[in-house]
Motif scaffolding. Structure first.
Motif, PDB file in Angstrom:
ATOM      1  N   SER A  30      -6.945   1.533  11.223  1.00 33.68           N
ATOM      2  CA  SER A  30      -7.898   2.026  10.233  1.00 33.68           C
ATOM      3  C   SER A  30      -8.403   0.952   9.267  1.00 33.68           C
ATOM      4  O   SER A  30      -9.617   0.812   9.084  1.00 33.68           O
ATOM      5  CB  SER A  30      -7.276   3.199   9.458  1.00 33.68           C
ATOM      6  OG  SER A  30      -8.189   3.705   8.522  1.00 33.68           O
ATOM      7  N   THR A 129      -3.780   1.186   2.430  1.00 27.45           N
ATOM      8  CA  THR A 129      -3.548   2.482   3.056  1.00 27.45           C
ATOM      9  C   THR A 129      -2.115   2.955   2.895  1.00 27.45           C
ATOM     10  O   THR A 129      -1.199   2.169   2.643  1.00 27.45           O
ATOM     11  CB  THR A 129      -3.859   2.441   4.562  1.00 27.45           C
ATOM     12  OG1 THR A 129      -2.785   1.796   5.245  1.00 27.45           O
ATOM     13  CG2 THR A 129      -5.156   1.713   4.852  1.00 27.45           C
ATOM     14  N   ASP A 170      -6.573   4.537   0.539  1.00 26.71           N
ATOM     15  CA  ASP A 170      -6.825   5.435   1.667  1.00 26.71           C
ATOM     16  C   ASP A 170      -5.492   6.107   1.996  1.00 26.71           C
ATOM     17  O   ASP A 170      -4.567   5.458   2.461  1.00 26.71           O
ATOM     18  CB  ASP A 170      -7.330   4.616   2.853  1.00 26.71           C
ATOM     19  CG  ASP A 170      -7.553   5.445   4.102  1.00 26.71           C
ATOM     20  OD1 ASP A 170      -7.359   6.679   4.049  1.00 26.71           O
ATOM     21  OD2 ASP A 170      -7.899   4.860   5.141  1.00 26.71           O
ATOM     22  N   ASP A 172      -4.337   8.020   4.341  1.00 28.43           N
ATOM     23  CA  ASP A 172      -3.948   7.578   5.679  1.00 28.43           C
ATOM     24  C   ASP A 172      -2.562   8.084   6.085  1.00 28.43           C
ATOM     25  O   ASP A 172      -1.680   7.305   6.413  1.00 28.43           O
ATOM     26  CB  ASP A 172      -3.978   6.038   5.700  1.00 28.43           C
ATOM     27  CG  ASP A 172      -3.642   5.456   7.070  1.00 28.43           C
ATOM     28  OD1 ASP A 172      -4.169   5.958   8.075  1.00 28.43           O
ATOM     29  OD2 ASP A 172      -2.841   4.501   7.132  1.00 28.43           O
TER      30      ASP A 172
END
Length: 319
Positions: A30, A129, A170, A172
Motif C-alpha cells: 500500500s 501505515t 493510513d 491500513d
C-alpha cells in the motif's frame, strides 16, 4: 514509509488461484502504491522501506525508479525474502489476498538508526501505515519518524501539526499481519498525526466506532485535524476539526480489481492537500482517482495521471 512487495495477480478475473495459469507481476504494498499514485500526479516522492537482497528486491527498486519514486531510502535485508502477495479477483466486491511475508517481511526491519530524520522532518507530507506499527523494530522507527514530524509536541498538548507539514496515518488494518492488539499503537500514532484515513472496518479498529460520523468524531478526538472515512459504495466522508464536512458520493465504475483503489485515493488525497484545495474538491478528486484504478487489473501500474482524473471528473460533472 512502510510496506512493499511483489503482487502476483491472475490475468483473468473470476478464476481461483488453484485454477489460474498465468499471472502478472507488479510492484505492490500500500505505501509503495500511494507513492506511485502521488508521483503520477506530478509530486516529488520518496519511499522509506526495505526489501530482500534478492532479484525481486532489485525488481521493486527498478519499478520505483521507473515510476518516478526516489528509492535512496529503500534498503536490503540479507536474510529475509522480498514478500509476495497473491490475490483472487471476483468482481465487484470480493478480492481475497494471500500474503507471503514469512519468516518476516523486510519492511518490518526498518530501524530508527536507518532513518534520515532530517528528510522526514522536511517533507511537506509524511505518509505511514498501521502495518508499520505491527512489529519491532518498524514500530519504534515509525513512531520516531512521527516524533520528528512534531508528534511529541502534539502529545504534550501543543496540538497535532505543531511540527512540519502534514502527517497522514493510513489505518491500513491487516489482521493477518498482527500478533497483538493494535489499539495502543494506533492511539500513539493518532495523537502524532494530522490526518487519519481508513475504511469503516479500520476506523472501528482504531476508535471502536462503526457509524461513519461517530468514527470521524472519534478520530478527531484522538488527535488528528482531518478524519477521512472511506465508505466503499457509499463514497467518502471527511470531517475537519474546524467544522468543515464533505460527504461525496462514489464515481460509478465497472469494477475489475478493487484492491488498488484506496491507494490511488491516497495519492490523490496527498496531491489535493498539497494543492490547498477545498475539502470537497479534494474528496471528489480522490474518489475519481480511486474509481479509475478499480476499473483496471493492476495496482501500481494502473495509477492514473492527472489528465485521466480530470476527464473522469468532467464526465461526472465535478471539478
Amino acid at each position: 514509509m512502510g510496506r512493499i512487495g511483489v503482487d502476483l495477480y491472475p490475468l483473468a478475473t473470476g478464476v481461483p488461484l488453484a485454477e489460474a495459469e498465468t499471472f502478472g507481476r507488479f510492484l505492490g504494498g500500500s505505501p509503495a502504491n500511494v507513492a506511485v499514485a502521488a508521483a503520477r500526479l506530478g509530486r516529488r516522492v520518496a519511499l522509506i522501506t526495505r526489501t530482500g537482497a534478492d532479484p525481486f528486491g532489485g525488481y521493486l527498486r527498478s519499478e520505483l525508479r521507473g515510476f518516478g519514486v526516489d528509492d535512496r531510502w529503500v534498503g536490503e535485508v540479507a536474510d529475509l525474502p522480498t514478500p509476495l502477495t497473491f490475490c483472487e479477483m471476483f468482481p465487484p466486491d470480493r478480492f481475497p489476498l494471500y500474503f507471503y511475508r514469512l519468516p518476516k517481511a523486510p519492511d518490518l526491519e526498518i530501524a530508527v538508526d536507518e532513518l534520515d530524520l532530517d528528510a522526514v522532518r522536511a517533507a511537506r507530507v509524511f505518509w505511514m501505515t498501521g502495518t508499520g506499527l505491527s512489529e519491532e523494530p518498524s514500530r519504534e522507527a515509525t513512531l520516531a519518524a512521527l516524533d520528528a514530524r512534531g508528534g511529541a509536541g502534539a502529545e504534550a498538548g501543543a496540538g497535532p501539526g505543531s511540527g512540519a507539514g502534514t502527517t497522514v496515518f493510513d489505518l491500513d488494518w491487516r489482521p493477518m499481519l498482527w500478533r497483538e492488539k493494535p489499539g495502543p499503537y494506533y492511539e500513539r500514532a493518532l495523537v502524532r498525526a494530522t490526518v487519519a484515513v481508513g475504511n469503516l472496518e479500520e476506523c472501528e479498529i482504531a476508535t471502536g466506532e462503526s457509524e461513519p460520523h461517530a468514527a470521524a468524531r472519534a478520530l478527531l478526538a484522538a488527535g488528528v485535524e482531518l478524519a477521512v472515512v472511506k465508505l466503499g459504495p457509499e463514497g467518502v466522508l471527511a470531517v475537519h476539526r474546524d467544522g468543515t464536512v464533505a460527504q461525496v458520493p462514489p464515481v460509478a465504475v465497472r469494477v475489475v480489481n478493487g484492491l488498488g483503489a484506496g491507494d490511488a485515493f491516497g495519492g490523490a488525497l496527498v496531491h489535493g492537500l498539497l494543492a490547498g484545495w477545498p475539502l470537497a474538491r479534494v474528496m471528489r478528486y480522490a474518489n475519481a482517482a480511486g474509481s479509475i484504478v478499480a476499473g483496471r487489473l493492476a495496482c501500481s501500474s494502473a495509477m492514473p495521471f492527472a489528465a485521466e482524473v480530470e476527464e473522469v471528473l468532467g464526465r461526472a460533472g465535478g471539478e
